[in-house]
Scaffold this motif. Structure first.
Motif, PDB file in Angstrom:
ATOM      1  N   ASP A 197     -22.653  28.923  -6.939  1.00 60.60           N
ATOM      2  CA  ASP A 197     -23.551  29.854  -8.422  1.00 60.60           C
ATOM      3  C   ASP A 197     -24.085  30.629  -7.678  1.00 60.60           C
ATOM      4  O   ASP A 197     -25.437  30.155  -6.772  1.00 60.60           O
ATOM      5  CB  ASP A 197     -23.656  28.896  -9.470  1.00 60.60           C
ATOM      6  N   ILE A 198     -24.537  32.109  -8.031  1.00 59.43           N
ATOM      7  CA  ILE A 198     -25.846  32.857  -7.175  1.00 59.43           C
ATOM      8  C   ILE A 198     -26.337  33.014  -8.273  1.00 59.43           C
ATOM      9  O   ILE A 198     -25.552  33.197  -9.097  1.00 59.43           O
ATOM     10  CB  ILE A 198     -25.203  33.793  -6.866  1.00 59.43           C
ATOM     11  N   GLY A 199     -27.478  33.056  -8.930  1.00 61.07           N
ATOM     12  CA  GLY A 199     -28.332  33.949  -9.606  1.00 61.07           C
ATOM     13  C   GLY A 199     -28.871  34.719  -9.124  1.00 61.07           C
ATOM     14  O   GLY A 199     -29.512  34.659  -7.817  1.00 61.07           O
ATOM     15  N   VAL A 200     -29.728  36.117  -9.933  1.00 64.01           N
ATOM     16  CA  VAL A 200     -30.167  37.247  -9.127  1.00 64.01           C
ATOM     17  C   VAL A 200     -31.129  37.868 -10.311  1.00 64.01           C
ATOM     18  O   VAL A 200     -31.149  37.463 -11.249  1.00 64.01           O
ATOM     19  CB  VAL A 200     -28.901  38.230  -9.084  1.00 64.01           C
ATOM     20  N   GLU A 201     -32.436  37.997  -9.867  1.00 65.63           N
ATOM     21  CA  GLU A 201     -33.330  38.764 -10.755  1.00 65.63           C
ATOM     22  C   GLU A 201     -33.597  40.135 -10.183  1.00 65.63           C
ATOM     23  O   GLU A 201     -33.004  39.964  -8.755  1.00 65.63           O
ATOM     24  CB  GLU A 201     -34.254  38.284 -11.200  1.00 65.63           C
ATOM     25  N   ARG A 238     -24.524  42.798   1.112  1.00 62.02           N
ATOM     26  CA  ARG A 238     -23.360  43.279   0.807  1.00 62.02           C
ATOM     27  C   ARG A 238     -23.637  43.174  -0.838  1.00 62.02           C
ATOM     28  O   ARG A 238     -23.147  43.509  -1.573  1.00 62.02           O
ATOM     29  CB  ARG A 238     -22.388  41.738   0.984  1.00 62.02           C
ATOM     30  N   LEU A 239     -24.590  41.975  -1.041  1.00 56.21           N
ATOM     31  CA  LEU A 239     -25.142  42.031  -2.805  1.00 56.21           C
ATOM     32  C   LEU A 239     -25.387  42.826  -2.881  1.00 56.21           C
ATOM     33  O   LEU A 239     -25.614  43.209  -4.184  1.00 56.21           O
ATOM     34  CB  LEU A 239     -25.319  40.244  -3.034  1.00 56.21           C
ATOM     35  N   ALA A 240     -26.579  43.767  -2.447  1.00 59.09           N
ATOM     36  CA  ALA A 240     -27.668  44.226  -3.182  1.00 59.09           C
ATOM     37  C   ALA A 240     -27.123  45.440  -2.960  1.00 59.09           C
ATOM     38  O   ALA A 240     -26.717  46.209  -4.149  1.00 59.09           O
ATOM     39  CB  ALA A 240     -29.027  44.366  -1.296  1.00 59.09           C
ATOM     40  N   ASN A 241     -25.480  45.767  -2.065  1.00 61.34           N
ATOM     41  CA  ASN A 241     -24.584  46.908  -1.688  1.00 61.34           C
ATOM     42  C   ASN A 241     -24.059  46.406  -3.239  1.00 61.34           C
ATOM     43  O   ASN A 241     -24.082  47.780  -4.685  1.00 61.34           O
ATOM     44  CB  ASN A 241     -23.244  47.193  -1.263  1.00 61.34           C
ATOM     45  N   GLU A 242     -23.264  45.611  -3.768  1.00 59.88           N
ATOM     46  CA  GLU A 242     -22.583  44.719  -4.927  1.00 59.88           C
ATOM     47  C   GLU A 242     -23.802  45.322  -6.295  1.00 59.88           C
ATOM     48  O   GLU A 242     -23.108  46.036  -7.618  1.00 59.88           O
ATOM     49  CB  GLU A 242     -21.788  43.939  -5.338  1.00 59.88           C
ATOM     50  N   LEU A 243     -24.938  45.228  -6.215  1.00 64.23           N
ATOM     51  CA  LEU A 243     -26.223  45.597  -7.392  1.00 64.23           C
ATOM     52  C   LEU A 243     -26.542  47.069  -7.442  1.00 64.23           C
ATOM     53  O   LEU A 243     -26.465  47.281  -9.101  1.00 64.23           O
ATOM     54  CB  LEU A 243     -27.184  44.499  -7.027  1.00 64.23           C
ATOM     55  N   SER A 244     -26.386  47.475  -6.310  1.00 61.90           N
ATOM     56  CA  SER A 244     -26.913  48.744  -6.811  1.00 61.90           C
ATOM     57  C   SER A 244     -25.324  49.828  -7.201  1.00 61.90           C
ATOM     58  O   SER A 244     -25.404  50.285  -8.061  1.00 61.90           O
ATOM     59  CB  SER A 244     -26.557  49.616  -5.369  1.00 61.90           C
ATOM     60  N   TYR A 245     -24.409  49.317  -7.280  1.00 60.64           N
ATOM     61  CA  TYR A 245     -23.100  49.612  -7.905  1.00 60.64           C
ATOM     62  C   TYR A 245     -22.909  49.512  -8.777  1.00 60.64           C
ATOM     63  O   TYR A 245     -23.115  50.067 -10.237  1.00 60.64           O
ATOM     64  CB  TYR A 245     -21.727  48.886  -7.330  1.00 60.64           C
ATOM     65  N   ILE A 246     -23.011  48.329  -9.512  1.00 61.09           N
ATOM     66  CA  ILE A 246     -23.723  47.822 -10.889  1.00 61.09           C
ATOM     67  C   ILE A 246     -24.261  48.057 -11.419  1.00 61.09           C
ATOM     68  O   ILE A 246     -24.293  49.153 -12.954  1.00 61.09           O
ATOM     69  CB  ILE A 246     -22.883  46.393 -10.946  1.00 61.09           C
ATOM     70  N   GLY A 247     -26.105  48.445 -10.923  1.00 57.52           N
ATOM     71  CA  GLY A 247     -26.744  49.075 -11.581  1.00 57.52           C
ATOM     72  C   GLY A 247     -26.305  51.028 -12.250  1.00 57.52           C
ATOM     73  O   GLY A 247     -26.678  51.547 -13.384  1.00 57.52           O
ATOM     74  N   LYS A 248     -25.362  50.699 -11.629  1.00 55.40           N
ATOM     75  CA  LYS A 248     -25.387  52.930 -11.589  1.00 55.40           C
ATOM     76  C   LYS A 248     -24.532  53.358 -12.815  1.00 55.40           C
ATOM     77  O   LYS A 248     -24.077  53.714 -12.947  1.00 55.40           O
ATOM     78  CB  LYS A 248     -24.730  53.066 -10.539  1.00 55.40           C
ATOM     79  N   GLN A 249     -23.179  52.398 -12.465  1.00 56.52           N
ATOM     80  CA  GLN A 249     -22.000  52.091 -13.263  1.00 56.52           C
ATOM     81  C   GLN A 249     -22.654  52.212 -14.931  1.00 56.52           C
ATOM     82  O   GLN A 249     -22.410  52.226 -15.789  1.00 56.52           O
ATOM     83  CB  GLN A 249     -21.617  51.165 -13.455  1.00 56.52           C
ATOM     84  N   ILE A 250     -24.159  51.194 -14.899  1.00 54.58           N
ATOM     85  CA  ILE A 250     -24.088  51.425 -16.180  1.00 54.58           C
ATOM     86  C   ILE A 250     -25.196  51.712 -16.455  1.00 54.58           C
ATOM     87  O   ILE A 250     -25.211  51.747 -17.748  1.00 54.58           O
ATOM     88  CB  ILE A 250     -24.698  49.182 -16.228  1.00 54.58           C
TER      89      ILE A 250
END
Length: 386
Positions: A197-201, A238-250
């Motif tokens: 389980d990974i938590g992110v702020e 890797r997670l920074a890239n995932e977050l960047s993609y999610i942030g842009k899509q949403i």
């Protein structure tokens, strides 16, 4: 100084240090909440605006604050899930939507405080997430015809913070638990994935990632569907890239509390939750090299580049929530955990908010009131019997 309004309708302890983060980011901080809110148990807000107890009046008052012409707010932060849902349902004007809600894409509004909305969004945008079925309770169905791969989770679409989640190990448990769900809301039948389980702020500006903090969960307050009290924080490109993609899509424009589960066999981070509000871990970024106060300065300066400086992937920092973890230790008789706090294990004492006398007084009063005294006596009785 930039002027920020933080609003909440619930009374969660999640927001106790958020005014500090904003203040250190160079902001004048107004808070809109009830007199019972944790949002005013600190020294770092400039002005408290007491809200109405009536939900409809609350929304009218908040909209009036957002639309005021004299000394308007540069940033409005709806800071709990219930408020996000109520605002999303109430606001129809597009300009007002962008003024108050943390999105730059109005078409993403179905995600706000909706687990079903997030599941659909992930499917439509090729974001890895658990498989799901949405059940609206309008028609009865036979569980055997669904051909579910157990275990599965039942998630009510009104739930947040781990609430309203039921674990179904087999068909018998599924049939029993589906009867416990509220028929007024849709239920998401979701694949149960085991892993880390990974938590992110995170903080985004117009969909661009400004800062993030990722932690593997070490300790829960009870079962794993409850909130967490200890995490191992680490950096991940890797997670920074995932977050960047999610942030842009949403099109996220503000804070976000995000949950993943990493399944080593698949080498995939599955997205579980995106709550567009600050969480209780945000202030702790200053201990891991991800200071959100600096990110707040970037958020309010459109000319600043969205650059994340701390990328050392070998560094791991254990962080524990002072208030919540001590309560957990007493509630669940974790004697070892109490000793860790007493003897400053891994420098835990630095997580005590001694910088703020008002907040410290509130926390110590809560911790060492009658409830904790009773828990201490019970704990030592258990130890003496052992």
């Amino acid at each position: 100084m930039k002027k920020v309004l933080v609003a909440c309708i619930e009374n969660w302890d999640t927001l106790q240090e958020v005014p500090f983060v904003l203040h250190e980011g160079g902001c004048t901080v107004d808070v809109f909440c009830s007199k019972y809110s944790w949002l005013i148990t600190n020294s770092y807000y400039n002005n408290w605006i007491e809200c109405s107890d009536d939900e409809k009046l609350y929304i009218k008052e908040l909209i009036a604050l957002a639309e005021k012409k004299d000394q308007p707010y540069d940033w409005i932060i709806p800071a709990d899930e219930k408020l996000l849902k109520i605002l999303n349902d109430a606001i129809t004007d597009e300009a007002l939507f962008y003024k108050i809600l943390p999105l730059t894409k109005i078409e993403s509004r179905e995600i706000l405080a909706s687990k079903a909305g997030l599941s659909r969004f992930c499917q439509d945008h090729s974001i890895a997430s658990p498989k799901y079925i949405i059940y609206d309770h309008k028609n009865n169905f036979d569980a055997t015809t669904l051909k579910l791969n157990y275990p599965v989770l039942l998630k009510q679409d009104l739930s947040w913070g781990g609430g309203g989640i039921l674990f179904c190990e087999n068909e018998e448990a599924f049939k029993k638990n589906i009867l416990l769900t509220n028929k007024a809301y849709s239920t998401i039948i979701q694949e149960y994935i085991t892993g880390k389980d990974i938590g992110v702020e995170a903080l985004f500006r117009n969909g661009e990632l400004l800062e993030y903090n990722t932690g593997e969960v070490l300790t829960y307050f009870g079962d794993k569907f409850n909130f967490t009290t200890k995490r191992n924080y680490f950096n991940s490109k890797r997670l920074a890239n995932e977050l960047s993609y999610i942030g842009k899509q949403i099109g996220i424009n503000g804070f976000a509390s995000i949950q993943f589960i990493y399944k080593p066999e698949d080498d995939i981070y599955y997205l579980l939750e995106v709550d567009m509000r600050p969480n209780i871990w945000v202030p702790y970024g200053r201990f891991t090299g991800h200071n959100f106060s600096e990110a707040v300065k970037k958020f309010l300066d459109p000319l600043s580049p969205p650059e994340i400086k701390n990328t050392d992937e070998e560094k791991i920092t254990e962080v524990a929530l002072f208030y919540r973890d001590i309560i957990r230790c007493f509630k669940f008789h974790d004697f070892k955990g109490i000793l860790q706090w007493l003897f400053n294990y891994k420098h835990y004492w630095k997580f005590v908010p001694t910088y703020d006398k008002v907040l410290s007084k509130k926390i110590f009063k809560e911790l060492f009131g009658n409830k904790i005294k009773k828990r201490i006596s019970v704990l030592f009785k258990i130890k003496s019997k052992g």
